[in-house]
Enzyme design. Sequence first.
Site, PDB file in Angstrom:
ATOM      1  N   GLY A  11       0.774  -1.230   0.000  1.00  0.00           N
ATOM      2  CA  GLY A  11       0.000   0.000   0.000  1.00  0.00           C
ATOM      3  C   GLY A  11       0.807   1.281   0.000  1.00  0.00           C
ATOM      4  O   GLY A  11       0.297   2.335   0.398  1.00  0.00           O
ATOM      5  N   SER A  12       2.045   1.242  -0.487  1.00  0.00           N
ATOM      6  CA  SER A  12       2.812   2.497  -0.451  1.00  0.00           C
ATOM      7  C   SER A  12       2.282   3.510  -1.478  1.00  0.00           C
ATOM      8  O   SER A  12       2.265   4.713  -1.207  1.00  0.00           O
ATOM      9  CB  SER A  12       4.308   2.236  -0.660  1.00  0.00           C
ATOM     10  OG  SER A  12       4.584   1.836  -1.970  1.00  0.00           O
ATOM     11  N   MET A  86      -3.385  -6.858  -7.454  1.00  0.00           N
ATOM     12  CA  MET A  86      -2.733  -7.898  -8.247  1.00  0.00           C
ATOM     13  C   MET A  86      -3.711  -8.957  -8.764  1.00  0.00           C
ATOM     14  O   MET A  86      -3.370 -10.127  -8.862  1.00  0.00           O
ATOM     15  CB  MET A  86      -1.593  -8.536  -7.430  1.00  0.00           C
ATOM     16  CG  MET A  86      -0.556  -7.536  -6.958  1.00  0.00           C
ATOM     17  SD  MET A  86       0.118  -6.455  -8.264  1.00  0.00           S
ATOM     18  CE  MET A  86       1.353  -7.532  -8.962  1.00  0.00           C
ATOM     19  N   ARG A  87      -4.922  -8.550  -9.083  1.00  0.00           N
ATOM     20  CA  ARG A  87      -5.880  -9.445  -9.721  1.00  0.00           C
ATOM     21  C   ARG A  87      -6.151  -8.921 -11.120  1.00  0.00           C
ATOM     22  O   ARG A  87      -6.393  -7.730 -11.298  1.00  0.00           O
ATOM     23  CB  ARG A  87      -7.216  -9.439  -8.956  1.00  0.00           C
ATOM     24  CG  ARG A  87      -7.203 -10.190  -7.673  1.00  0.00           C
ATOM     25  CD  ARG A  87      -7.394 -11.655  -7.854  1.00  0.00           C
ATOM     26  NE  ARG A  87      -8.603 -12.011  -8.574  1.00  0.00           N
ATOM     27  CZ  ARG A  87      -9.119 -13.228  -8.615  1.00  0.00           C
ATOM     28  NH1 ARG A  87      -8.521 -14.217  -7.993  1.00  0.00           N
ATOM     29  NH2 ARG A  87     -10.223 -13.478  -9.282  1.00  0.00           N
ATOM     30  N   ASN A 103      -4.492   2.883 -13.428  1.00  0.00           N
ATOM     31  CA  ASN A 103      -3.576   1.922 -12.809  1.00  0.00           C
ATOM     32  C   ASN A 103      -2.166   2.485 -12.870  1.00  0.00           C
ATOM     33  O   ASN A 103      -1.834   3.260 -13.762  1.00  0.00           O
ATOM     34  CB  ASN A 103      -3.621   0.596 -13.589  1.00  0.00           C
ATOM     35  CG  ASN A 103      -2.679  -0.444 -13.001  1.00  0.00           C
ATOM     36  OD1 ASN A 103      -2.642  -0.657 -11.786  1.00  0.00           O
ATOM     37  ND2 ASN A 103      -1.899  -1.109 -13.858  1.00  0.00           N
ATOM     38  N   HIS A 105       1.767   1.120 -13.191  1.00  0.00           N
ATOM     39  CA  HIS A 105       2.529  -0.070 -13.558  1.00  0.00           C
ATOM     40  C   HIS A 105       4.025   0.254 -13.465  1.00  0.00           C
ATOM     41  O   HIS A 105       4.454   1.324 -13.924  1.00  0.00           O
ATOM     42  CB  HIS A 105       2.162  -0.509 -14.986  1.00  0.00           C
ATOM     43  CG  HIS A 105       2.902  -1.727 -15.400  1.00  0.00           C
ATOM     44  ND1 HIS A 105       2.555  -2.995 -14.974  1.00  0.00           N
ATOM     45  CD2 HIS A 105       4.009  -1.883 -16.181  1.00  0.00           C
ATOM     46  CE1 HIS A 105       3.397  -3.876 -15.477  1.00  0.00           C
ATOM     47  NE2 HIS A 105       4.287  -3.230 -16.215  1.00  0.00           N
ATOM     48  N   ASP A 139      -7.367  -5.179 -22.259  1.00  0.00           N
ATOM     49  CA  ASP A 139      -6.068  -5.839 -22.429  1.00  0.00           C
ATOM     50  C   ASP A 139      -5.118  -5.359 -21.338  1.00  0.00           C
ATOM     51  O   ASP A 139      -4.873  -4.155 -21.211  1.00  0.00           O
ATOM     52  CB  ASP A 139      -5.489  -5.524 -23.809  1.00  0.00           C
ATOM     53  CG  ASP A 139      -6.369  -6.094 -24.909  1.00  0.00           C
ATOM     54  OD1 ASP A 139      -6.791  -7.261 -24.775  1.00  0.00           O
ATOM     55  OD2 ASP A 139      -6.654  -5.361 -25.870  1.00  0.00           O
ATOM     56  N   ASP A 141      -2.417  -3.997 -19.023  1.00  0.00           N
ATOM     57  CA  ASP A 141      -1.299  -3.059 -19.163  1.00  0.00           C
ATOM     58  C   ASP A 141      -1.228  -2.404 -20.551  1.00  0.00           C
ATOM     59  O   ASP A 141      -0.159  -1.999 -21.000  1.00  0.00           O
ATOM     60  CB  ASP A 141       0.047  -3.750 -18.841  1.00  0.00           C
ATOM     61  CG  ASP A 141       0.097  -4.252 -17.401  1.00  0.00           C
ATOM     62  OD1 ASP A 141      -0.592  -3.676 -16.543  1.00  0.00           O
ATOM     63  OD2 ASP A 141       0.822  -5.228 -17.142  1.00  0.00           O
TER      64      ASP A 141
HETATM   65  C1  GAR Z   1       3.939  -1.050  -7.228  1.00  0.00           C
HETATM   66  O1  GAR Z   1       5.280  -1.051  -7.667  1.00  0.00           O
HETATM   67  C2  GAR Z   1       3.004  -1.052  -8.413  1.00  0.00           C
HETATM   68  O2  GAR Z   1       3.468  -0.305  -9.487  1.00  0.00           O
HETATM   69  C3  GAR Z   1       2.960  -2.516  -8.744  1.00  0.00           C
HETATM   70  O3  GAR Z   1       2.911  -3.165  -7.509  1.00  0.00           O
HETATM   71  C4  GAR Z   1       3.592  -2.378  -6.541  1.00  0.00           C
HETATM   72  C5  GAR Z   1       2.671  -2.163  -5.376  1.00  0.00           C
HETATM   73  O4  GAR Z   1       3.348  -1.552  -4.321  1.00  0.00           O
HETATM   74  N1  GAR Z   1       1.818  -2.837  -9.545  1.00  0.00           N
HETATM   75  C6  GAR Z   1       1.812  -3.796 -10.443  1.00  0.00           C
HETATM   76  O5  GAR Z   1       2.764  -4.517 -10.665  1.00  0.00           O
HETATM   77  C7  GAR Z   1       0.502  -3.948 -11.195  1.00  0.00           C
HETATM   78  N2  GAR Z   1       0.677  -4.821 -12.298  1.00  0.00           N
HETATM   79  P1  GAR Z   1       2.532  -0.788  -3.190  1.00  0.00           P
HETATM   80  O6  GAR Z   1       1.511  -1.784  -2.645  1.00  0.00           O
HETATM   81  O7  GAR Z   1       3.561  -0.458  -2.161  1.00  0.00           O
HETATM   82  O8  GAR Z   1       1.906   0.409  -3.812  1.00  0.00           O
END
Ligand code: GAR
Length: 204
Positions: A11-12, A86-87, A103, A105, A139, A141
């Site tokens: 959750g950062s 992440m779903r 989103n 990425h 689709d 990303d």
């Molecule tokens: C982040 O780096 C985000 O960009 C990535 O997961 C991490 C979550 O960190 N997202 C993906 O990979 C989506 N496909 P966080 O929970 O500390 O924000």
Amino acid sequence: MRTAILISGRGSNMSALLAAMAGPDFPARPVLVLSNRADAAGLGLTGGVPTAVVSSRGLEREAFEAELDARLREAGVELIALAGFMRVLTAGFVRAWQGRMINIHPSLLPSFPGLDTHARALAAGVRLHGCTVHWVSPDVDEGPIIAQSAVPVLPQDDAASLGARVLAREHALYPAALRLVAAGGGAAVTVPAATCHLDSLWLR
Ligand code: GAR
């Protein structure tokens, strides 16, 4: 705009968005933080913003998404920010929220969609890496890009050091992109003007 943040873990990015939304004149306000995992650490960091858990475990995809959709509508959500959610969402759910869901990425899309982006960037030998905020489309990303931030790849980098450099950029980029989207009225606008945040420089 009434905004929901969807998370699965640490959750950062959520924290960065919440901090920005607490500022004066921010055009979005958080009405819900929702996780598909009850053990997501971010759920404990919302500072009073209502939380909900819709567990994906043991549920068919459609049932999970119907529950997700119901919670979002109950809360009067106008805009969804996926932040480490992440779903993979089905085309049906994405279409229902298309133009109202963004989103972040951890790569410069269209390079390195999917997982393990930092290790793959190192393996490919790219000299610039970074992060992208984009509209969510069916689709994965591949939705239209709203904003990107680039960082250098240094000779001594491993996936952890490169990922940390990118994450710091994510925390600056996502609030800036959310501001753009929400100020434009979210669904009422098409794609806002692209922005590029390269190192410490804002280019518009
Ligand atoms: C982040 O780096 C985000 O960009 C990535 O997961 C991490 C979550 O960190 N997202 C993906 O990979 C989506 N496909 P966080 O929970 O500390 O924000």
